[in-house]
Design an enzyme around this catalytic site. Structure first.
Site, short mmCIF file in Angstrom:
data_model
loop_
_atom_site.label_atom_id
_atom_site.label_comp_id
_atom_site.label_asym_id
_atom_site.label_seq_id
_atom_site.Cartn_x
_atom_site.Cartn_y
_atom_site.Cartn_z
N THR A 72 -2.30 5.67 -7.45
CA THR A 72 -3.66 5.88 -7.98
C THR A 72 -3.83 5.19 -9.33
O THR A 72 -4.83 4.51 -9.58
CB THR A 72 -3.95 7.40 -8.11
OG1 THR A 72 -3.76 8.00 -6.83
CG2 THR A 72 -5.35 7.67 -8.60
N ASN A 150 -4.57 4.25 5.46
CA ASN A 150 -3.64 5.37 5.53
C ASN A 150 -3.87 6.29 6.71
O ASN A 150 -2.95 6.94 7.19
CB ASN A 150 -3.68 6.18 4.22
CG ASN A 150 -5.08 6.42 3.73
OD1 ASN A 150 -5.86 5.49 3.57
ND2 ASN A 150 -5.43 7.66 3.49
N GLN A 178 0.18 1.86 1.59
CA GLN A 178 0.66 2.22 2.93
C GLN A 178 1.38 1.07 3.62
O GLN A 178 2.13 1.30 4.58
CB GLN A 178 -0.51 2.69 3.81
CG GLN A 178 -1.07 4.03 3.41
CD GLN A 178 -0.09 5.19 3.59
OE1 GLN A 178 0.92 5.09 4.30
NE2 GLN A 178 -0.37 6.31 2.94
N SER A 198 3.24 2.49 -4.25
CA SER A 198 3.60 3.85 -4.67
C SER A 198 4.98 4.19 -4.13
O SER A 198 5.27 3.94 -2.95
CB SER A 198 2.56 4.82 -4.13
OG SER A 198 2.96 6.14 -4.39
N GLY A 199 5.81 4.79 -4.98
CA GLY A 199 7.19 5.08 -4.59
C GLY A 199 7.33 6.09 -3.48
O GLY A 199 8.17 5.94 -2.59
N HIS A 200 6.46 7.11 -3.49
CA HIS A 200 6.73 8.23 -2.56
C HIS A 200 6.34 7.94 -1.12
O HIS A 200 6.54 8.76 -0.24
CB HIS A 200 6.12 9.54 -3.08
CG HIS A 200 4.64 9.67 -2.97
ND1 HIS A 200 4.03 10.47 -2.05
CD2 HIS A 200 3.64 9.12 -3.70
CE1 HIS A 200 2.71 10.43 -2.21
NE2 HIS A 200 2.46 9.61 -3.21
N THR A 236 6.78 6.08 -22.49
CA THR A 236 8.22 5.95 -22.24
C THR A 236 8.47 5.92 -20.73
O THR A 236 7.89 6.72 -19.99
CB THR A 236 8.98 7.12 -22.91
OG1 THR A 236 8.68 7.07 -24.30
CG2 THR A 236 10.48 6.99 -22.70
N CYS A 324 -9.86 20.85 4.89
CA CYS A 324 -10.57 22.08 4.54
C CYS A 324 -10.95 22.05 3.07
O CYS A 324 -10.08 22.03 2.21
CB CYS A 324 -9.68 23.28 4.84
SG CYS A 324 -10.60 24.80 4.77
N1 PLP Z 1 -3.67 4.45 -1.70
C1 PLP Z 1 -3.37 4.82 -0.44
C2 PLP Z 1 -3.77 3.94 0.70
C3 PLP Z 1 -2.69 6.02 -0.21
O1 PLP Z 1 -2.42 6.39 1.04
C4 PLP Z 1 -2.34 6.82 -1.32
C5 PLP Z 1 -1.67 8.13 -1.13
O2 PLP Z 1 -1.84 8.77 -0.11
C6 PLP Z 1 -2.67 6.36 -2.61
C7 PLP Z 1 -3.33 5.17 -2.76
C8 PLP Z 1 -2.32 7.16 -3.82
O3 PLP Z 1 -0.97 7.00 -4.16
P1 PLP Z 1 -0.31 8.07 -5.16
O4 PLP Z 1 -0.17 9.34 -4.39
O5 PLP Z 1 1.00 7.47 -5.54
O6 PLP Z 1 -1.22 8.19 -6.32
#
Ligand code: PLP
Length: 398
Positions: A72, A150, A178, A198-200, A236, A324
């Site tokens: 984000t 996504n 994604q 994004s790492g996760h 940091t 929801c």
């Molecule tokens: N963009 C897309 C297409 C995503 O699927 C997501 C998270 O689901 C994000 C951005 C946001 O990433 P983050 O959770 O690292 O802020």
């Protein structure tokens, strides 16, 4: 009960190799990379190694990579930078199907007086390219279009969009959160100016992101403070997570081809079996051009939330196309933009796989899901009436 995790577009498990690589930086190696002493200074070198690993996965140069706190932040930073640098330009082009990381920012900017074009998609989730060409004008500051969606996994024509924008000298940002690690991305040959990761979503922890900024593209920092990241992103460094995302990128680039095929085969097996065994199924999205790990299916006249709850009782994790909010079910903006009927949006489920899923996981879902759908349809007054024999889905006909 074993957890069967099929919600990898929401977040992924941290890879054991990633965990191992990052833990020393949460324990013994806690120095500040900006410190003058060796204890801190040695960390700096590790951050640079990690930067090189991220760069290598996407065909970038290390100095084109900045570490952020999440996808984000990367998305927001890219768009806000363009607006700062070109204040006379007041138009942004994006799509109706972006993640809120872009969509909500654009809606906010619209309230602040910017003109935003939200490009439509067709019933398969494909971008309306004619609309795109017609929307570009001399007032356009930046175009932000996601690499892959996504919810449906549909991949957008990033090269074609980038080539057009390069000719017009308009900044192009893509949210590749994604796409990363699921399909190859080579920025040496792709005309993209800024790209968010994004790492996760990549088997690294939550709270780490990357913004790629092509060499020569001007950038105005979003977070202002210290000199970190060459003054482009203050604060940091989240050292352990930076090490983690580097390792995750290294793993992704090493195991690309075989792994992608493995995941796609499992996804296809799941999809075909559910289509054959459940009544009135529908695949949402362009099956010929989507991420290998994602399937978005609708089962009309049942509630996606109810499906999720029933799956949850069996330890199966997935997502639905309606969320929801304040006690009511908010239909997915992506499926709405595709013109999916409301009855199908509310009955939609997304399964998103990863390298850690097994054939056994998929077999369990294939066994349980048809029972879940059958039970819910029997409970639904509409479902009972509409429960006719399954028609052949269009993509199984060929
Ligand atoms: N963009 C897309 C297409 C995503 O699927 C997501 C998270 O689901 C994000 C951005 C946001 O990433 P983050 O959770 O690292 O802020």
């Amino acid at each position: 009960m074993k957890t069967i995790y099929l919600d990898n577009n929401a977040t992924t498990a941290i890879a054991p190799e990633v965990y191992e690589a990052m833990t020393p930086y949460l324990t013994q190696l806690y120095g500040n990379p900006s410190s003058m002493h060796t204890f801190g200074g040695q960390i700096h070198k590790k951050i640079e190694d990690s930067r090189s690993m991220v760069a290598s996965l996407i065909g970038a140069q290390p100095e084109e990579i900045i570490f952020t706190s999440c996808g984000t932040e990367s998305d927001n930073s890219a768009i806000m930078s363009a607006l700062q640098l070109y204040p006379q330009k007041r138009h942004i082009i994006t799509t109706r199907v972006e993640h809120p990381a872009v969509l909500s920012l654009c809606k906010y900017l619209s309230r602040k007086g910017y003109r935003i074009t939200f490009l439509p998609v067709d019933s398969l989730g494909r971008l309306d390219m004619d609309f795109f060409y017609k929307s570009i004008d001399n007032d356009t500051a930046i175009v932000s279009i996601m690499y892959a969606n996504n919810e449906t996994g549909v991949i957008f024509p990033i090269r074609e969009i980038g080539e057009t924008l390069r000719e017009r000298k308009i900044l192009f940002h893509t949210d590749a959160v994604q796409a990363i690690g699921k399909i190859p991305i080579n920025l040496r040959e792709l005309p993209v100016d800024m790209l968010a990761l994004s790492g996760h979503k990549l088997h690294a922890p939550k709270g780490i992101g990357v913004l790629y900024i092509r060499k020569g593209v001007r950038f105005s920092p979003y977070i202002i403070g210290g000199h970190q990241e060459h003054g482009r992103r203050a604060g940091t460094e989240n050292v352990a997570s930076i090490i983690a995302i580097g390792k995750a990128c290294e793993l992704a680039s090493k195991s690309f081809q075989g792994e992608t095929l493995y995941i796609a085969n499992l996804r296809d097996k799941l999809e075909r079996a559910l289509i054959e065994r459940c009544p009135n199924p529908r695949i949402n999205g362009d099956v010929g051009n989507r991420l290998p790990n994602t399937t978005n299916l609708s089962f009309e006249y049942v509630e996606g939330e109810a499906i999720l709850l029933r799956l949850n009782e069996h330890g199966i994790c997935a997502s639905s196309g309606s969320a929801c909010t304040s006690g009511s079910l908010e239909p997915s903006h992506v499926l709405k933009a595709m013109g999916v009927p409301f009855t199908a949006i509310h009955g939609s489920i997304r399964f998103s796989l990863s390298r850690y899923n097994t054939e056994e996981d998929i077999n369990t879902v294939i066994e349980i899901m048809p029972m879940v759908i059958k039970t819910l349809r029997e409970l639904s007054p509409y479902g009972r009436k509409k429960d006719e024999k399954c028609s052949t889905p269009y993509y199984l006909e060929s």
